[in-house]
Design an enzyme around this catalytic site. Structure first.
Site, short mmCIF file in Angstrom:
data_model
loop_
_atom_site.label_atom_id
_atom_site.label_comp_id
_atom_site.label_asym_id
_atom_site.label_seq_id
_atom_site.Cartn_x
_atom_site.Cartn_y
_atom_site.Cartn_z
N ALA A 157 39.30 37.42 48.59
CA ALA A 157 40.04 37.45 49.86
C ALA A 157 41.52 37.70 49.55
O ALA A 157 42.00 37.40 48.45
CB ALA A 157 39.87 36.14 50.60
N GLY B 43 35.96 35.94 47.17
CA GLY B 43 35.27 36.63 48.26
C GLY B 43 34.60 37.91 47.79
O GLY B 43 33.65 38.38 48.40
N GLU C 206 31.36 36.87 46.64
CA GLU C 206 30.57 36.46 47.80
C GLU C 206 30.01 37.66 48.55
O GLU C 206 28.90 37.63 49.08
CB GLU C 206 31.43 35.57 48.71
CG GLU C 206 31.70 34.21 48.07
CD GLU C 206 32.67 33.37 48.84
OE1 GLU C 206 33.83 33.80 49.01
OE2 GLU C 206 32.29 32.29 49.30
N GLU D 263 38.37 29.90 43.60
CA GLU D 263 39.03 29.28 44.75
C GLU D 263 39.54 27.87 44.46
O GLU D 263 40.58 27.46 44.95
CB GLU D 263 38.08 29.24 45.94
CG GLU D 263 37.80 30.58 46.58
CD GLU D 263 36.65 31.32 45.90
OE1 GLU D 263 36.27 30.98 44.77
OE2 GLU D 263 36.14 32.26 46.53
N1 T1G Z 1 44.99 38.26 47.06
C1 T1G Z 1 46.19 38.88 47.18
N2 T1G Z 1 46.91 39.34 46.12
C2 T1G Z 1 46.38 39.14 44.90
C3 T1G Z 1 45.14 38.50 44.71
C4 T1G Z 1 44.43 38.06 45.86
N3 T1G Z 1 43.24 37.47 45.77
N4 T1G Z 1 44.90 38.47 43.36
C5 T1G Z 1 45.94 39.05 42.77
N5 T1G Z 1 46.82 39.47 43.68
C6 T1G Z 1 48.07 40.19 43.43
C7 T1G Z 1 49.07 39.36 42.63
O1 T1G Z 1 49.80 38.53 43.50
C8 T1G Z 1 49.90 40.46 42.02
O2 T1G Z 1 50.71 40.96 43.08
C9 T1G Z 1 48.88 41.56 41.73
O3 T1G Z 1 47.77 41.28 42.60
C10 T1G Z 1 48.41 41.56 40.30
O4 T1G Z 1 47.94 40.21 40.04
C11 T1G Z 1 36.87 33.47 51.07
C12 T1G Z 1 39.04 32.25 50.16
C13 T1G Z 1 42.60 39.34 39.80
C14 T1G Z 1 42.51 38.26 37.55
O5 T1G Z 1 41.96 33.46 43.29
O6 T1G Z 1 43.07 35.77 39.27
O7 T1G Z 1 38.44 34.76 47.85
O8 T1G Z 1 52.94 40.43 42.00
O9 T1G Z 1 49.56 39.76 38.18
O10 T1G Z 1 47.05 39.51 35.52
O11 T1G Z 1 35.94 32.41 49.24
O12 T1G Z 1 45.31 38.31 39.97
O13 T1G Z 1 51.97 42.75 41.87
O14 T1G Z 1 52.80 41.85 44.06
O15 T1G Z 1 47.53 38.29 38.55
O16 T1G Z 1 45.73 41.66 36.08
C15 T1G Z 1 40.13 34.08 45.23
C16 T1G Z 1 43.39 35.53 42.05
C17 T1G Z 1 40.89 34.38 46.48
C18 T1G Z 1 41.89 35.61 42.28
C19 T1G Z 1 44.25 39.97 38.08
N6 T1G Z 1 40.57 34.97 44.17
N7 T1G Z 1 43.85 36.64 41.23
O17 T1G Z 1 45.13 39.44 37.11
O18 T1G Z 1 47.26 40.67 37.72
S1 T1G Z 1 40.48 33.25 47.74
C20 T1G Z 1 41.50 34.57 43.29
C21 T1G Z 1 43.69 36.61 39.87
C22 T1G Z 1 38.92 33.73 48.21
C23 T1G Z 1 36.91 33.36 49.59
C24 T1G Z 1 38.18 32.78 49.07
C25 T1G Z 1 44.36 37.72 39.13
C26 T1G Z 1 43.40 38.83 38.64
P1 T1G Z 1 52.20 41.54 42.74
P2 T1G Z 1 48.13 39.63 38.58
P3 T1G Z 1 46.30 40.34 36.50
#
Ligand code: T1G
Length: 706
Positions: free
Chosen positions: A63, A104, A107, A127
């Site tokens: 998400a 997500g 999911e 999450e």
């Molecule tokens: N949403 C929005 N922006 C995201 C994002 C996300 N999920 N993940 C990364 N970014 C942005 C980050 O802020 C940065 O932005 C750029 O992408 C590169 O990220 C309903 C509710 C995927 C392993 O928790 O673990 O799904 O600074 O520097 O080192 O159940 O990002 O360039 O503007 O980290 O290559 C659950 C979080 C969401 C994954 C990549 N997902 N992200 O790592 O790059 S909640 C997460 C990561 C959800 C559902 C629930 C890592 C990565 P900017 P980065 P990276």
């Protein structure tokens, strides 16, 4: 670039590639495009099956966290709607998973009838790391596919899991080494033929949890969560949702998951963890240094000084496979430094954290030397000698005369003015501060101190090097103590004042450790070395006689009680035991010192202790922001989360102040200013706090995303 949906037809298979730069997060536009794509493919009589994939080598990061707490987050079609459209398809839908498939994103894949993954792909439900739980059916579908115990590991661990570990499990129908699309299209085609012959499509939601001992598994997990995460509500709620998968019909379980997700979404802990997530990424950005800034190559390094810091810094380069010189002025000191590095690796080998051959490979990249000429060709040199300006100026004069043109000249000073250090060289643009935190090979924080002459390419290169060294870098301007130490100075002053006023070191440490700090100020000072603060105060007494200090800490140091390194500090220590024991000598020292003060000792409660210590950080942090030493409040939070043991579930001092409300913080500071013994002048709220408080503003709204 990524477009929200790319549609390709391969024979009778529609390939839907959803996307959103940079990580295919499933924001409102992407959810809408994917849902429309699925519905169109279902309606198209020429399409027999559907493959869903990401773009640019990854499936999805889940998400769009940036949407959270905005109307877009729940804008239809929600993730539930997307997944329902997939599950309702009468045609087989196959997820083709490569790169990361998280949250997500996974999911959505769980809603597909089948899943194919590249063996290099990583799947996970992270999450919990942002204080949430999988909120689009992950807690209900995953246990039905891989069982409760495995689902608990994935959901509570929050870590990406290599796809090959799911090979042969119901989670993945195939794991391939290449041609992911070919494998997915073939599977889709085969399954379409089966559908045509009347075979029903499998749905994860129709599965049943098969674990026989769910109660025992959950009971054990709950005990572990209670012990390990006392301050994090998410893990326990993850278990409640997983229990619903095992005990409730799917739709009821889904409603339970939705309720629990909603409770976590509005929790301060999740807001803080999401703040920290974006804050860490924002810290890597420098407003006036674009990503396109050319970088200097850093293929070799040199460290001056083989003491604790110098060897720790050298280990960072060795761990990043960057050859590093270690220079000392005397053979004995150099040998001691080399031995310290070898002992570090030997310890890791002994604990099974490093293979012997890897330890040898790293150590082979180290070149001890007594000669400045030997290091002249290094791309970066980091000075880590004694914290004395005259010594540092001498070292930089030599470096300026020795190092090749273009070498980056960095100092590890923790408080001294790098503009003065740069001033002794003919190349001030090449001079920068790289303030590592002890132990330098362990602590993630790196303060990158930008001098007034530091060139942009040196700054950009150093920030990129920090990432290679696996450090979290925060840019600081030049001031005494930069960001972290300048704030901790005020924190420590209040701690010592409170002992003068009647609190004990144990009470103060206990209060802030209950607040969530990894270590209270007195245990922290014993760990770092009480003589370090003593040395700085002696300089302050000369440079800033107007600043008042308790003299108690000086009395302690005069007894030689420097902390763990001398076996005694604010506490007593036993050899080989890091436990801090109350010290009768210190109790007597405090009693006799108090007798010299015009203060009637009083009981200071935990609330006042926490307020005075944390708001001291906030007030000084606000001044650091006003002066432009830190460019955003969230940078200050990252300094405290990664370098000073501030509780992550509170997001950092500035995030915590926002959570309390700046108006309340301002009022509390005005109250604390009425205490004549706690430096009343310090407690005048910083103008920025007053301005934001009166405008009902917040630090984080003034800058980084929350
Ligand atoms: N949403 C929005 N922006 C995201 C994002 C996300 N999920 N993940 C990364 N970014 C942005 C980050 O802020 C940065 O932005 C750029 O992408 C590169 O990220 C309903 C509710 C995927 C392993 O928790 O673990 O799904 O600074 O520097 O080192 O159940 O990002 O360039 O503007 O980290 O290559 C659950 C979080 C969401 C994954 C990549 N997902 N992200 O790592 O790059 S909640 C997460 C990561 C959800 C559902 C629930 C890592 C990565 P900017 P980065 P990276």
């Amino acid at each position: 670039m990524a477009s929200n949906l790319l549609v390709e037809r391969l024979g009778a298979v529609a390939v839907l590639r959803f996307g959103a730069a940079p990580v295919n997060s499933l924001g409102a536009d992407t959810r809408r495009a994917l849902t429309e794509g699925v519905n169109a493919a279902v309606a198209d009589s020429a399409v027999a099956a559907i493959v869903i994939a990401g773009q640019n080598g990854l499936f999805s990061a889940g998400a769009d966290i940036k949407e959270f707490n905005t109307p877009a987050m729940f804008a239809a079609p929600t993730l539930h709607n997307v997944i329902t459209a997939i599950e309702n398809s009468p045609k087989p839908v196959v997820a083709a998973i490569e790169g990361t498939c998280l949250g997500g994103g996974l999911e959505v894949a769980l809603g597909c009838h089948y899943r194919v993954a590249l063996e290099s792909a990583k799947l996970g439900l992270p999450e919990v790391k942002i204080g949430l739980l999988p909120g689009a059916g992950g807690t209900q579908r995953l246990p039905r596919l891989i069982g409760v115990e495995n689902a608990i590991n994935v959901i509570l661990g929050g870590e990406p899991v290599p796809a090959k570990l799911f090979k042969g499990s119901p989670l993945l129908d195939a794991v391939v080494s290449d041609d992911l699309l070919g494998a997915a299209v073939k599977l889709a085609t085969d399954k379409a033929a089966e559908v045509a012959s009347g075979k029903p499509l499998p749905l994860a939601r129709n599965g049943r949890v098969r674990d026989s001992n769910v109660e025992a598994i959950l009971g054990f997990a709950r005990t572990m969560v209670k012990a390990q995460y006392p301050n994090y509500p998410a893990p326990a709620k993850c278990l409640d949702a997983i229990e619903a998968a095992a005990t409730q019909p799917f739709e009821t379980g889904l409603a339970t998951e939705r309720r629990l997700f909603g409770e976590l979404l509005i929790s301060p802990e999740s807001r803080a963890l999401r703040h920290a997530f974006f804050a860490e990424r924002a810290a890597a950005k420098i407003d006036d240094v674009p990503d396109s800034t050319p970088l200097r190559a850093v293929q070799s390094a040199a460290v001056i000084g083989a003491g604790t810091m110098g060897t720790g810094i050298a280990i960072n380069f060795l761990n990043a496979n960057i050859p590093v010189f270690l220079l000392e002025v005397g053979q004995d000191a150099l040998d001691k430094g080399v031995a310290r590095i070898q002992d570090t690796y030997a310890g890791q080998v002994k604990k099974g954290r490093l293979k012997p051959e890897d330890a040898q490979a790293k150590a082979a990249l180290l070149t001890p030397t007594l000669s400045y000429e030997a290091i002249a060709g290094a791309d970066i040199v980091i000075e880590a000698v004694f914290e004395d300006m005259a010594i540092k100026e001498k070292v930089f004069t030599t470096l300026d005369a020795t190092m090749k043109p273009g070498a980056i000249l960095a100092t590890n000073t923790s408080t001294l003015d790098i503009n003065t250090i740069a001033g002794v060289t003919k190349r001030p643009g090449d001079v920068i501060g790289t303030h590592f935190f002890s132990p330098a090979n362990v602590m993630r924080l790196l303060e990158v101190v930008r001098g007034s002459a530091t060139s942009k390419d040196v700054l950009a290169t150093t920030m990129k090097l920090a990432k290679a060294l696996k450090k979290t870098a925060v840019v600081s301007g030049v001031c005494d103590g930069f960001i972290g130490n300048r704030m901790i100075e005020q924190y420590s002053r209040q701690a010592f004042f409170m002992v003068d006023e009647g609190a004990s070191p144990e009470e103060i440490d206990a209060a802030v450790e209950a607040f969530g700090f990894a270590m209270g100020p007195f245990r922290m000072s014993d760990l770092a070395g009480n003589d370090i603060g003593w040395h700085i105060r002696k300089r302050r007494y000369v440079e800033h006689p107007e600043i008042t200090y308790s003299k108690l800490a000086d009395r302690l140091c005069e007894l030689g009680r420097f902390g763990q390194k001398t076996g005694a500090g604010w506490y007593d220590y036993k050899p080989g035991d890091r436990q801090a024991y109350s010290a009768p000598v210190v109790d007597e020292l405090i009693r006799s010192y108090r007798a010299t003060l015009p203060i009637k000792p009083r009981k200071i409660d935990a609330t006042e202790i926490v307020d005075r210590l944390v708001y001291a950080l906030v007030n000084e942090g606000a001044k650091i922001l006003e002066e432009g030493i830190a460019s955003r409040a969230s940078d200050i939070d990252i300094v405290y989360l990664t370098g000073y043991g501030f509780p992550v579930w509170r997001g950092g001092p500035m995030c915590y102040a926002d959570e309390v409300g700046l108006y309340a913080v301002m009022q509390r500071m005005e109250q604390l200013a009425r205490n004549p013994y706690g430096d009343p002048g310090f407690w005048t709220p910083a103008p920025l706090i007053r301005k934001l408080a009166l405008a009902s503003g917040s630090f984080t709204s003034a800058g980084a995303r929350s």
